[in-house]
Design an enzyme around this catalytic site. Structure first.
Site, PDB file in Angstrom:
ATOM      1  N   TYR A  22      84.239  30.525  74.939  1.00  0.00           N
ATOM      2  CA  TYR A  22      84.990  29.962  76.035  1.00  0.00           C
ATOM      3  C   TYR A  22      86.485  30.126  75.826  1.00  0.00           C
ATOM      4  CZ  TYR A  22      80.478  27.895  76.724  1.00  0.00           C
ATOM      5  OH  TYR A  22      79.144  27.727  76.882  1.00  0.00           O
ATOM      6  N   ARG A  23      87.227  30.104  76.902  1.00  0.00           N
ATOM      7  CA  ARG A  23      88.677  30.201  76.830  1.00  0.00           C
ATOM      8  C   ARG A  23      89.283  28.967  77.487  1.00  0.00           C
ATOM      9  NH1 ARG A  23      90.225  36.488  78.220  1.00  0.00           N
ATOM     10  NH2 ARG A  23      89.112  37.432  76.482  1.00  0.00           N
ATOM     11  N   PHE A  24      90.293  28.423  76.842  1.00  0.00           N
ATOM     12  CA  PHE A  24      90.946  27.241  77.345  1.00  0.00           C
ATOM     13  C   PHE A  24      92.441  27.504  77.461  1.00  0.00           C
ATOM     14  CE2 PHE A  24      87.111  26.065  75.200  1.00  0.00           C
ATOM     15  CZ  PHE A  24      86.552  25.078  75.995  1.00  0.00           C
TER      16      PHE A  24
END
Length: 632
Positions: free
Chosen positions: A51-53
């Site tokens: 995931y990317r935040f």
């Protein structure tokens, strides 16, 4: 057994009481502030979500440096509260270098003679500004550890109890404001063994409470890491009005004071690693009643960090860019110039991007309740991929926690699981899942070791079940079974997941630490997965020899190689394997473009039967058979 529909259990969600994580901190916790975007999940039994935040984590260690922090513990091998704090901070620095070196860390002291901060507050010293963790910063922290470090600290900074905690919090707020990059999470960890710092100065106490409220209003989290002191640490005297209590924590449960590094590290890691939701969605009890939940990974496989490509001349990181060219003309193709195609019946069927997205879209994301089943109906062989964890998300739909708690308590009371249709996000196929209820567990120090909520267990489809042919074995007699029971009983032990570290990962991290800190050689990681043969032999005694005598023939030698049994007709064995698919069926598969329905094993046997190359990937086998039958 018939499935229960939403009856007594579902209606009970209208009344409930309130309720109160641990996550892995390896890999993927510190992306660049530029890496904004939607969370994406890989599907498949071996898939691990990546995931990317947006933004970076930021953490300030606010450390009490008064004289009381330097007084040794009585009858304790650990040195002083200050030593334990510095070791804890050092451990967080090293773990951040490994797991998320883009995060920002800072160390601020208060209660000292000297001062260094942007607002020139007295007795507050910013040792390290908010910046990425690195070897030089760790070496700077190491200067103030141990007996020599305490002497150096006293000579360099001194001690002074006339500080203002409110001004210390103000200085930390200024550090966050001075950062140029985007921050996703801002947190202050306060280390102290003084439970009432402004007992004789109501003005300073009021200022501290005001500044703590200002931090809370601006989204800065303040956590108390209180340390052991003679007579005990009483939070109610001062800090209950200062520290943040998360929405998902019980106000009445606060961790005990820390007198050992292990306990302090456990508290710090539980707070330092933020709870990141894989997705936030609604759980629909029926078409008119729903509440919001967050889905988390409590356990996720840890990997070695991805290697970074460097330019050999300057050692600067390089970025990889992909371009698509026309194979015939060599011209550069734009994304709008390409399409996706599926081969079916020897024809390439091209699809537009919008069409492929529409094909993948089944329904809107969410959990849709189907009914309830007894927990006893969930079997071990239903496991198909790692589970996830579901927790209420009050920030999206008010009242979600109340509904969630009612459902959880009723499922625990009746020992049932909820069956749901689960769509994690857009463009992912639906799954049938079981929601397994779990009660909250806390340890002796009131630190949460198991959160309350539901485990999301992915159930297999009918297509996922395999029929495995088992060869018939010689059954064991009762005496042999009883002897093996004795062996198993002697070797039993209580298993804990945190007792075994991955030796490959641990050695890799130690090697990185040695390189970063210029150590002569890395520390060797202990392989805790190796069996303790001496202890096992001592426990078993003569049981193993007795079991051998019951099972193996008298002349059996485990070192000897078993002779291969020759069977009649070996010389006339067929060179080509038999296949169960007729040639007409194969031609039909080829014409319809449905060879992909066959298993890899069947495709390999078929290729060998017709003298074709039987190695490689499934698509290569399909292409070989398609070419073979198309030319005949």
């Amino acid at each position: 057994m018939e499935m229960w529909v939403l009856g007594e259990v579902g209606m009970a969600v209208l009344s409930a009481a309130a309720m109160a994580d641990w996550v892995s901190y390896y890999r993927g916790d510190g992306p660049d502030e530029e890496e904004d975007g939607e969370q994406q999940e890989e599907e498949g039994p071996e898939a691990v979500a990546d995931y990317r935040f947006s933004g970076r984590d930021s953490l300030i260690f606010l450390v009490d440096a008064s004289k009381a922090m330097f007084e040794p513990y009585e009858n304790e091998e650990a040195a002083t509260p200050f030593d334990m704090t510095m070791q804890c901070i050092r451990n967080v620095y090293t773990s951040k270098i490994i797991s998320s070196d883009k995060d920002l860390l800072s160390v601020v002291f208060y209660g000292m003679e000297n001062n260094k901060n942007s607002a020139d507050f007295k007795h507050i010293y910013v040792l390290q500004e908010l910046d990425n963790p690195g070897a030089k910063r760790i070496l700077e922290l190491d200067q103030y550890r141990g007996d020599e470090g305490r002497v150096l600290f006293r000579e360099t900074f001194g001690h002074n109890a006339d500080y203002s905690l409110g001004e210390a919090l103000w200085a930390c707020s200024n550090l966050f404001s001075d950062v140029r990059v985007r921050l996703s999470h801002k947190r202050i960890m306060l280390f102290t063994n003084e439970d009432n710092p402004h007992a004789n100065d109501s003005a300073k106490a009021k200022l501290a409470r005001t500044r703590a409220g200002d931090l809370r209003d601006t989204g800065i989290i303040l956590d108390l890491m209180h340390l052991k002191k003679p007579g005990g640490f009483d939070i109610s005297l001062f800090y209950r009005d200062i520290i943040n209590v998360a929405e998902d924590e019980d106000l009445g449960i606060q961790p005990d004071e820390s007198g050992k590094l292990e306990h302090l590290m456990k508290k710090v890691r539980a707070k330092e690693t933020r709870k990141r939701a894989l997705s936030r969605l609604n759980l629909y009890l029926n078409k008119d009643l729903s509440f919001s939940v967050g889905v988390y990974n409590l356990i996720q496989k840890a990997y070695k960090p991805y290697p970074v490509k460097l330019y050999r001349e300057t050692n600067e990181p390089v970025k990889t860019k992909t371009r698509v060219f026309n194979g015939k003309t060599g011209s550069l193709l734009l994304p709008s110039d390409t399409k996706r195609a599926q081969t079916y019946g020897n024809r390439q069927i091209a699809m537009e991007k919008e069409e492929t997205e529409e094909v993948k879209r089944f329904d809107s994301p969410g959990l849709f309740l189907i009914g309830f089943k007894p927990l006893s109906m969930l079997k071990q062989h239903h496991h198909i991929r790692p589970s996830q964890f579901m927790y209420p998300e009050e920030s999206l739909v008010t009242g979600s926690t109340t509904l969630f708690n009612a459902l959880l308590m009723k499922c625990l009371e009746k020992e049932v699981m909820a069956l749901c249709r689960y769509i994690a996000r857009r463009n992912t196929p639906p799954r049938i899942v079981a929601l397994i209820p779990q009660e909250e567990e806390v340890d002796e120090q009131k630190v949460q070791i198991a959160p309350p909520g539901f485990h999301i267990i992915f159930l297999p489809y009918a297509d996922d079940k395999r029929n495995v042919d088992f060869t018939e074995k010689v059954p064991a007699n009762r005496e042999q079974v009883d002897k093996m029971k004795g062996i198993i009983q002697k070797l039993r032990f209580k298993y804990r997941t945190d007792s075994f570290e991955n030796p490959v990962l641990q050695q890799h991290f130690r090697n990185l630490e040695a390189l970063a800190l210029d150590m002569l050689e890395p520390e060797q990681a202990e392989d805790l997965t190796m069996p303790k043969t001496e202890e096992m032999s001592r426990r078993l005694g003569n049981l193993v020899e007795e079991f051998k005598q019951l099972v193996y023939p008298p002349d059996y030698s485990p070192e000897g190689k078993a002779a291969k049994r020759k069977q009649a007709g070996d010389a006339q064995a067929e060179k080509r394997p038999k296949i169960e698919i007729s040639e007409d069926s194969l031609r039909s598969y080829v014409q319809n473009g449905t060879l992909g329905k066959l298993t890899v094993s069947a495709l390999k046997d078929t290729c060998r039967h017709y003298g074709l190359r039987s190695g490689g990937k499934k698509q290569e086998l399909i292409d070989a058979l398609t070419e073979y039958f198309s030319g005949r």
